[in-house]
Structure formats: structure tokens, C-alpha cells
Motif scaffolding. Structure first.
Motif, mmCIF file in Angstrom:
data_model
loop_
_atom_site.group_PDB
_atom_site.id
_atom_site.type_symbol
_atom_site.label_atom_id
_atom_site.label_comp_id
_atom_site.label_asym_id
_atom_site.label_seq_id
_atom_site.Cartn_x
_atom_site.Cartn_y
_atom_site.Cartn_z
ATOM 1 N N SER A 211 47.676 9.829 74.826
ATOM 2 C CA SER A 211 46.979 10.204 74.980
ATOM 3 C C SER A 211 46.607 10.897 76.623
ATOM 4 O O SER A 211 45.869 11.480 76.691
ATOM 5 N N TYR A 227 40.449 3.319 71.164
ATOM 6 C CA TYR A 227 39.816 4.033 72.229
ATOM 7 C C TYR A 227 40.512 4.998 73.082
ATOM 8 O O TYR A 227 40.757 4.918 74.244
ATOM 9 N N TYR A 228 41.953 5.280 73.068
ATOM 10 C CA TYR A 228 42.745 5.991 73.670
ATOM 11 C C TYR A 228 42.298 7.116 73.887
ATOM 12 O O TYR A 228 43.096 8.568 72.847
ATOM 13 N N ASP A 229 41.277 8.345 74.547
ATOM 14 C CA ASP A 229 40.888 9.172 74.086
ATOM 15 C C ASP A 229 41.244 10.418 75.140
ATOM 16 O O ASP A 229 42.628 9.108 76.162
ATOM 17 N N ASP A 230 40.689 11.107 74.931
ATOM 18 C CA ASP A 230 41.392 12.004 77.081
ATOM 19 C C ASP A 230 41.207 11.223 78.607
ATOM 20 O O ASP A 230 42.133 11.099 79.067
ATOM 21 N N ALA A 231 39.921 10.798 78.601
ATOM 22 C CA ALA A 231 39.720 10.237 80.015
ATOM 23 C C ALA A 231 40.677 8.974 79.606
ATOM 24 O O ALA A 231 40.961 8.348 80.999
ATOM 25 N N TYR A 232 40.986 8.263 79.402
ATOM 26 C CA TYR A 232 41.446 7.018 79.358
ATOM 27 C C TYR A 232 42.606 7.311 79.413
ATOM 28 O O TYR A 232 43.670 6.383 80.754
ATOM 29 N N GLY A 233 43.016 7.834 78.686
ATOM 30 C CA GLY A 233 44.978 8.882 79.474
ATOM 31 C C GLY A 233 45.205 9.195 80.469
ATOM 32 O O GLY A 233 45.729 9.427 81.458
ATOM 33 N N TYR A 235 43.208 7.703 83.287
ATOM 34 C CA TYR A 235 42.778 6.710 83.613
ATOM 35 C C TYR A 235 43.548 6.331 84.178
ATOM 36 O O TYR A 235 44.749 5.656 85.160
ATOM 37 N N LEU A 236 44.943 6.625 82.918
ATOM 38 C CA LEU A 236 46.607 5.616 82.761
ATOM 39 C C LEU A 236 46.926 6.500 83.712
ATOM 40 O O LEU A 236 47.706 5.979 85.104
ATOM 41 N N THR A 253 44.362 -3.661 81.906
ATOM 42 C CA THR A 253 45.557 -2.037 80.310
ATOM 43 C C THR A 253 46.196 -2.618 80.394
ATOM 44 O O THR A 253 47.309 -3.261 81.357
#
Length: 328
Positions: A211, A227-233, A235-236, A253
């Protein structure tokens, strides 16, 4: 003579049942904790001390109270279980209560330990894992797009993805109720050892999943409930490179991608539910956990294969540490 004969017959019955792989925990009313429980609690305490030392060494800020609740809940459950075993002569309930306590305790201390590892010292290997997946024809955005053709199924997988921990708790309770002492202790030990091995591998060769590198169009995100979108990726990646400003439950998470610990847990539930009423539903649910982990877990395909290998290796270790009664 009749009394002696009855005692001998009872001893033979106990021996026969032990030979069939069952431990009559009711014969141990005078014991509060069994040797495998001592071992696992020792690991939890050691891991907890290691987490505190790591936090102090790295200068991380931790919101301790929520995590301490989990740790003290473990002590409470273990104490209650020991009391039930020693005083109330209810060994099956004691097995389940102590088992849930051990599981909760290791979950609490390992979470702090994992997040105290940030930032990670080595570069992410996701691009290499994406390339390996491509060699066998797997493409994460394409897989998710395929699921979007069946929105009800895709969203159902999202709910299923979040049931791994409740499945293990339920299995602990069932194994305790069935007096499957050896199976229950191996389940707990495999859970502990696999997480340690998984985190060690991930720390050496870190990854956060596709992601952070591949984009899912918004209509497909909406259709699948992903919910694994670009923003979440992003963040990781930030967690890996900078770390959280404060370690607290709201920032916790799933960060370990390779190997997939969700796949490890799926294997655990299926393997240890054998010969119980849970086996068939567990098998069906955790076969479906494969596409759920790939999509809603945002995993590379190779993550899942690595999870199966870690499970199998650690299962063999657990069998050596906690042998079957017939081999003792």
C-alpha cells in the motif's frame, strides 16, 4: 485389598489416558502453575523488561497506563486460574483462564516492544517483494480490483480479517474446556515463539506492504471497504523511518508485513482446532483469511508463504519443548 485394587485401576486408567495424548489436569489439584505456564510467564516478564529497557535506551515516550492494564490483567487472570486449580478443583476452567492471561500478557508487552524498535535500521525491501510477487503473476492492485467485482464478499473479508485474535481466545477456551493441556500449551508457546521470530525477521528485512508503493483507485477502495490507501501506506513508511511521537494504543496498527503474522495465526487456529468442534468452521474461515489478509491486510503474496514457513518451524520447536505425554 479392594482399596488397593481400586487405586491400581485408577492409576492404570490415568496412564492409558495420558498415552492417548490427554493430561488429566484434575490429578494436579495441588499445583497452581504447570511447568509450561511458568516458562511462558517467564518469557512474558523477560520480554516486558526488554521492552522497558528498549524504551529507556531509545528515549521513546510511552502512554504506559493502557499497556499496564493488559499486563496486570494477565497477573490477575493467572492468579485466579491458579486459585481455581488449587482450591476449587476446576482444572479445565483454570487451564482456560491462565491461557487467556498468558495470551493477553504477551500481546501487551510485545506491542510496546515492536513500536519501541522504530525507526528501523535497515531499508525497506518492499520493492524486492513486489518484484518477487510479479514473477508468480501476483499484483496487489489487480487482486483488490478483482474483489471489487463482488463488494459483499470483499466487505465480508474485511470483517473476517479482524477476527484472528478472537478466534485464538475462543480456541484457548475450548481447549481448556476439553482438558487438552498439551495442545493448549503448545498453542500458546507457538504464538509466543512465532511472534518473536516474525519480528526478528521483519527487523532485519523490514517491509510495510504494497500500500505504500501501489495505488488503489477510490471507487475500488469504496467498493471493498479497504482502508489501506496511499495515506495509510505513507503513515506506515513514516513509522519505519521516524517512529511514533508517542507509543499509545491509538497509534498501534499492524506494521509487520514480511512474514505475515495474520497467516501465522490462521495456521495456529486450524492446526490446534483439530479434533474439536471448531475445526471445520476454523478451516473454512481461515481459508478465507488468505484473500482477507492479502487485501485488507495489505500484504505481499510472499508474506503469507513466509508466515506458513515460520509457523511450521516454530511448531516443531514447541513439540520439542512440550513433548507428548507418551514420549516423556
Amino acid at each position: 485389598m479392594k482399596i488397593v485394587s481400586a487405586l491400581a485401576g485408577k492409576r492404570r486408567a490415568i496412564t492409558a489416558m495420558a498415552g492417548n495424548g490427554e493430561i488429566l489436569v484434575g490429578q494436579r489439584r495441588n499445583l497452581q502453575l504447570l511447568p509450561p505456564e511458568h516458562l511462558m510467564l517467564g518469557i512474558i516478564v523477560g520480554f516486558g523488561l526488554a521492552a522497558v529497557a528498549l524504551v529507556l535506551a531509545t528515549g521513546r515516550i510511552v502512554n504506559w497506563p493502557p499497556f499496564l492494564v493488559g499486563f496486570f490483567a494477565t497477573l490477575g487472570l493467572v492468579g485466579v486460574g491458579g486459585y481455581i486449580r488449587a482450591v476449587k478443583a476446576a482444572p479445565r476452567i483454570a487451564l482456560a483462564v491462565i491461557g487467556v492471561g498468558v495470551f493477553m500478557g504477551f500481546t501487551a508487552v510485545s506491542t510496546v516492544f515492536i513500536f519501541a524498535l522504530f525507526p528501523l535500521p535497515n531499508p525497506l525491501i518492499d520493492q524486492q517483494l513486489i518484484a518477487l510477487d510479479a514473477q508468480v503473476g501476483y499484483h496487489w492492485p489487480g487482486f483488490v480490483a478483482g474483489l471489487a467485482e463482488y463488494p459483499w464478499f470483499a466487505r465480508g473479508l474485511g470483517y473476517l480479517y479482524h477476527t484472528s485474535l478472537p478466534q485464538i481466545v475462543l480456541l484457548i477456551i475450548v481447549l481448556g474446556a476439553l482438558a487438552r493441556e498439551v495442545a493448549l500449551h503448545r498453542l500458546l508457546l507457538v504464538g509466543i515463539v512465532t511472534l518473536i521470530v516474525t519480528v526478528a525477521i521483519w527487523w532485519l528485512w523490514p517491509s510495510v506492504g504494497p500500500s505504500a508503493y501501489q495505488t488503489i483507485p477510490k471507487p475500488i477502495l469504496a467498493a471493498t471497504g479497504l482502508y489501506y490507501d496511499d495515506a495509510y501506506g505513507a503513515y506506515l513508511k513514516q513509522l519505519v523511518e521516524v517512529g511514533p511521537g508517542r507509543i499509545s494504543p491509538e497509534v498501534i496498527t499492524g506494521v509487520v508485513a514480511f512474514p505475515s503474522y495474520h497467516m501465522v495465526m490462521a495456521c495456529m487456529v486450524v492446526w490446534f482446532s483439530r479434533a474439536t468442534v471448531l475445526f471445520l468452521p476454523a478451516l473454512v474461515a481461515n481459508l478465507a483469511m488468505i484473500p482477507a489478509t492479502l487485501s485488507h491486510g495489505g500484504h505481499h503474496l510472499i508474506d503469507l508463504a513466509a508466515g506458513v514457513v515460520v509457523f511450521a518451524a516454530c511448531l516443531a520447536v514447541a513439540h520439542r519443548i512440550i513433548p507428548s505425554p507418551s514420549s516423556v
